[in-house]
Design an enzyme around this catalytic site. Structure first.
Site, PDB file in Angstrom:
ATOM      1  N   GLY A 156       0.838  -1.191   0.000  1.00 49.09           N
ATOM      2  CA  GLY A 156       0.000   0.000   0.000  1.00 49.09           C
ATOM      3  C   GLY A 156       0.872   1.240   0.000  1.00 49.09           C
ATOM      4  O   GLY A 156       2.053   1.195  -0.364  1.00 49.09           O
ATOM      5  N   ILE A 158       2.180   2.896   2.486  1.00 47.77           N
ATOM      6  CA  ILE A 158       3.331   2.786   3.377  1.00 47.77           C
ATOM      7  C   ILE A 158       4.363   1.827   2.791  1.00 47.77           C
ATOM      8  O   ILE A 158       5.570   2.083   2.842  1.00 47.77           O
ATOM      9  CB  ILE A 158       2.896   2.331   4.779  1.00 47.77           C
ATOM     10  CG1 ILE A 158       1.964   3.378   5.407  1.00 47.77           C
ATOM     11  CG2 ILE A 158       4.115   2.112   5.682  1.00 47.77           C
ATOM     12  CD1 ILE A 158       1.341   2.940   6.719  1.00 47.77           C
ATOM     13  N   ARG A 178      -2.263  -7.965  -2.784  1.00 48.36           N
ATOM     14  CA  ARG A 178      -3.445  -8.583  -3.405  1.00 48.36           C
ATOM     15  C   ARG A 178      -3.631  -8.118  -4.840  1.00 48.36           C
ATOM     16  O   ARG A 178      -4.370  -8.732  -5.605  1.00 48.36           O
ATOM     17  CB  ARG A 178      -4.696  -8.293  -2.572  1.00 48.36           C
ATOM     18  CG  ARG A 178      -5.051  -6.839  -2.434  1.00 48.36           C
ATOM     19  CD  ARG A 178      -6.247  -6.666  -1.508  1.00 48.36           C
ATOM     20  NE  ARG A 178      -6.542  -5.262  -1.280  1.00 48.36           N
ATOM     21  CZ  ARG A 178      -7.501  -4.834  -0.444  1.00 48.36           C
ATOM     22  NH1 ARG A 178      -8.234  -5.712   0.206  1.00 48.36           N
ATOM     23  NH2 ARG A 178      -7.705  -3.550  -0.278  1.00 48.36           N
ATOM     24  N   ALA A 237       3.110  -3.537  10.887  1.00 48.91           N
ATOM     25  CA  ALA A 237       1.729  -3.491  10.388  1.00 48.91           C
ATOM     26  C   ALA A 237       0.762  -3.720  11.548  1.00 48.91           C
ATOM     27  O   ALA A 237       0.427  -2.782  12.273  1.00 48.91           O
ATOM     28  CB  ALA A 237       1.547  -4.529   9.291  1.00 48.91           C
ATOM     29  N   ARG A 238       0.338  -4.954  11.725  1.00 45.02           N
ATOM     30  CA  ARG A 238      -0.546  -5.310  12.827  1.00 45.02           C
ATOM     31  C   ARG A 238      -0.111  -6.648  13.396  1.00 45.02           C
ATOM     32  O   ARG A 238       0.228  -7.579  12.652  1.00 45.02           O
ATOM     33  CB  ARG A 238      -2.001  -5.391  12.341  1.00 45.02           C
ATOM     34  CG  ARG A 238      -2.561  -4.071  11.830  1.00 45.02           C
ATOM     35  CD  ARG A 238      -2.580  -2.966  12.884  1.00 45.02           C
ATOM     36  NE  ARG A 238      -3.284  -3.383  14.066  1.00 45.02           N
ATOM     37  CZ  ARG A 238      -4.619  -3.384  14.181  1.00 45.02           C
ATOM     38  NH1 ARG A 238      -5.357  -2.999  13.166  1.00 45.02           N
ATOM     39  NH2 ARG A 238      -5.176  -3.773  15.297  1.00 45.02           N
ATOM     40  N   GLU A 267      -1.910  -5.953  22.673  1.00 46.69           N
ATOM     41  CA  GLU A 267      -1.133  -4.807  23.150  1.00 46.69           C
ATOM     42  C   GLU A 267      -1.865  -4.103  24.284  1.00 46.69           C
ATOM     43  O   GLU A 267      -3.095  -4.070  24.301  1.00 46.69           O
ATOM     44  CB  GLU A 267      -0.895  -3.830  21.995  1.00 46.69           C
ATOM     45  CG  GLU A 267      -0.087  -4.429  20.863  1.00 46.69           C
ATOM     46  CD  GLU A 267       0.066  -3.492  19.674  1.00 46.69           C
ATOM     47  OE1 GLU A 267       0.837  -3.824  18.763  1.00 46.69           O
ATOM     48  OE2 GLU A 267      -0.583  -2.424  19.663  1.00 46.69           O
ATOM     49  N   HIS A 286       4.588   0.132  19.477  1.00 46.39           N
ATOM     50  CA  HIS A 286       3.619   0.559  18.460  1.00 46.39           C
ATOM     51  C   HIS A 286       3.710   2.069  18.220  1.00 46.39           C
ATOM     52  O   HIS A 286       2.735   2.811  18.413  1.00 46.39           O
ATOM     53  CB  HIS A 286       2.201   0.164  18.867  1.00 46.39           C
ATOM     54  CG  HIS A 286       1.268   0.066  17.693  1.00 46.39           C
ATOM     55  ND1 HIS A 286       0.169  -0.767  17.682  1.00 46.39           N
ATOM     56  CD2 HIS A 286       1.250   0.700  16.491  1.00 46.39           C
ATOM     57  CE1 HIS A 286      -0.474  -0.629  16.528  1.00 46.39           C
ATOM     58  NE2 HIS A 286       0.170   0.257  15.797  1.00 46.39           N
TER      59      HIS A 286
END
Length: 322
Positions: A156, A158, A178, A237-238, A267, A286
């Protein structure tokens, strides 16, 4: 009676000034903890707008108990903490803060990769603990970054910004996404790869994908075992994209050489988290978008979005456009 806005973290008053004259504004004042669920539900019951954090669960229960709620402005790019279907059913706008944090997050991600590769945090501790007694040829020797291959999972905005930084270090860039990104392929020399190819060929694997049903749990034991034993894994990211038990085992077993992590499955983590026991793990709390300039711009965007909705206008960064 002024519409009521609830903010789930303490923000600087100067950011909130555009709201204070027109609306009743209340904040959760404890900077070191999330607003408790019962208090969030209580405040939401009378709120016309909520300025939320990624750690706040804005779900169907909350929407159903909030008769006046018109807008939720999330202080993040991600919004998987918000039930979009429930928001749509309610007719509430959901907004996020994309774009403004792209370069800042890419900077941090590249810095985390460098720190892990060159053992910067470990070397700093080595000096502070009085262990530096002499110079030696391989003292704190790490890995080169230049001319290595980096694999980016999630191309994306980022991911593309990170790739620009990698190009400046003469890195070969693979990416998995994707959809193909022809412009990035042309301007950055990035090459599309399926996930297996990316994992097996990359010296650095950098995760910058959004958390979706497709990416949740994407990286398991099998994926880490496909990586080079000399590879470094970076996740900015996550956390839930990664199976942390599998990552821990990969690091302990030598399937990969190290990891730089800005995010975790749950978290915040505490000092007893298993990954923190490993010397080849470099952990951050984070802070991907955490520069003063960017965080202030994110807050201002949230405030602008709330004002727009409550004044009957379309907000700048509406997520549920349909």
């Amino acid at each position: 009676m002024k519409p009521y806005i609830y903010i789930t973290r303490k923000l600087p008053e100067e950011v909130l000034r555009p709201l204070l004259d027109q609306y009743e504004v209340e904040m959760w004042e404890d900077e070191n903890s999330s607003v408790p669920r019962d208090i969030l539900l209580e405040k939401a019951q009378k709120a016309s707008g909520i300025l939320s954090m990624l750690s706040d669960t804005i779900d169907k229960e909350l929407f159903e108990q909030s008769p006046n709620l018109k807008v939720v402005a999330n202080l993040a790019v991600g919004y998987d903490n918000i039930d979009l279907a429930a928001a749509n059913e309610k007719g509430a706008s959901v907004c996020n803060t994309p774009d403004v944090l792209t370069d800042t997050t890419a900077d941090l991600t590249f810095g985390l990769m460098m720190a892990a590769a060159r053992r910067l945090i470990e070397a700093d501790r080595y000096v502070r603990e009085g262990k530096w007694k002499s110079w030696s040829p391989l003292l704190m020797a790490g890995m080169d970054i230049h001319h290595k291959t980096v694999g980016i999972i999630g191309m994306g905005s980022i991911g593309e910004a990170f790739a620009k930084r990698a190009k400046g270090f003469d890195m070969d860039i693979l990416y998995h996404n994707r959809s193909r990104k022809p412009e990035a392929e042309e301007t950055l020399g990035a090459k599309y790869a399926d996930l297996d190819e990316l994992l097996t060929q990359s010296d650095f694997v950098v995760c910058l994908a959004p958390l979706t049903p497709e990416t949740k749990g994407l990286l398991q034991k099998e994926q880490f075992q496909r990586m080079k034993s000399s590879a470094v894994f970076v996740n900015a990211a996550r956390g839930p994209i990664v199976n942390e038990d599998a990552l821990y085992d990969a690091l302990v077993n030598g399937d990969i050489a190290g990891a730089g992590l800005d995010v975790f499955e749950k978290e915040p983590i505490d000092e007893h988290h298993p990954l923190l026991s490993l010397k080849n793990v470099f952990a951050l709390p984070h802070i991907g978008s955490s520069s003063v300039e960017t965080r202030m711009e994110m807050m201002e965007l949230c405030v602008s979005n709330i004002r727009a909705v409550l004044e009957g206008h379309i907000p700048n960064t509406l997520v549920n456009k349909d």
